[in-house]
Design a protein around this motif. Structure first.
Motif, PDB file in Angstrom:
ATOM      1  N   MET A  60      74.257  41.592  57.980  1.00 12.50           N
ATOM      2  CA  MET A  60      72.999  40.885  57.820  1.00 12.50           C
ATOM      3  C   MET A  60      73.293  39.505  57.234  1.00 12.50           C
ATOM      4  O   MET A  60      74.100  39.366  56.329  1.00 12.50           O
ATOM      5  N   ASN A  61      72.585  38.507  57.748  1.00 13.00           N
ATOM      6  CA  ASN A  61      72.690  37.148  57.255  1.00 13.00           C
ATOM      7  C   ASN A  61      71.276  36.680  56.932  1.00 13.00           C
ATOM      8  O   ASN A  61      70.479  36.448  57.833  1.00 13.00           O
ATOM      9  N   ILE A  62      70.954  36.574  55.657  1.00 18.88           N
ATOM     10  CA  ILE A  62      69.628  36.096  55.259  1.00 18.88           C
ATOM     11  C   ILE A  62      69.620  34.579  55.392  1.00 18.88           C
ATOM     12  O   ILE A  62      70.465  33.895  54.817  1.00 18.88           O
ATOM     13  N   VAL A  63      68.664  34.069  56.157  1.00 17.60           N
ATOM     14  CA  VAL A  63      68.617  32.631  56.402  1.00 17.60           C
ATOM     15  C   VAL A  63      67.481  31.931  55.663  1.00 17.60           C
ATOM     16  O   VAL A  63      67.426  30.712  55.633  1.00 17.60           O
ATOM     17  N   ALA A  64      66.581  32.704  55.077  1.00 19.19           N
ATOM     18  CA  ALA A  64      65.489  32.114  54.304  1.00 19.19           C
ATOM     19  C   ALA A  64      64.890  33.191  53.417  1.00 19.19           C
ATOM     20  O   ALA A  64      65.108  34.385  53.648  1.00 19.19           O
ATOM     21  N   SER A  65      64.131  32.776  52.406  1.00 15.98           N
ATOM     22  CA  SER A  65      63.446  33.738  51.555  1.00 15.98           C
ATOM     23  C   SER A  65      62.074  33.197  51.188  1.00 15.98           C
ATOM     24  O   SER A  65      61.872  31.984  51.100  1.00 15.98           O
ATOM     25  N   THR A  66      61.152  34.131  50.997  1.00 15.10           N
ATOM     26  CA  THR A  66      59.774  33.779  50.647  1.00 15.10           C
ATOM     27  C   THR A  66      59.302  34.682  49.530  1.00 15.10           C
ATOM     28  O   THR A  66      59.521  35.892  49.569  1.00 15.10           O
TER      29      THR A  66
END
Length: 125
Positions: free
Chosen positions: A1-7
């Motif tokens: 998994m590659n997280i590319v953004a967070s909210t």
């Protein structure tokens, strides 16, 4: 998994008031607005913030009570002075913890606590 953004999603009574607080004092900009929400963003590593209208017909949940959003920053002392000049609601003034963390807290109109913190190594380390 590659997280590319967070909210970070926060349910509040008045998304517009919280949005104004984040854009005025924390350098966010409006990305998207709707009838019951405001999405905010920045061009650095900070997460996006989604402020959504709390459903007033549901019994009150935990809401923003107890919510603390913490941002690691540089130049926290200068930020403290800027926020004081702007009249931000600073609820915990700038102080230094014995382990080297320097921090302050401010609270938005919906009760969201925002902590700005900077690590400053203790003397002698």
């Amino acid at each position: 998994m590659n997280i590319v953004a967070s909210t970070v999603t926060l349910s509040v009574t008045d998304p517009v008031a919280s949005g104004r607080f984040f854009t005025t004092h924390l350098g966010y900009r409006e990305v998207l607005t709707g009838e019951e929400f405001v999405v905010l963003g920045r061009d650095d590593a900070a997460p996006d913030v989604l402020l959504r209208q709390r459903d007033l017909e549901l019994p009150p949940g935990p809401g923003p009570v107890g919510v603390l959003v913490s941002f690691a920053v540089t130049g926290v002392a200068a930020e403290y002075e800027r926020l004081r000049r702007e009249g931000a609601n600073i609820t915990v003034p700038l102080h230094r913890e014995p382990w080297g963390e320097q921090l302050l807290e401010l609270t938005d109109p919906n009760g969201i606590v925002v902590q700005l913190t900077e690590w400053i190594p203790p003397a002698g380390t």
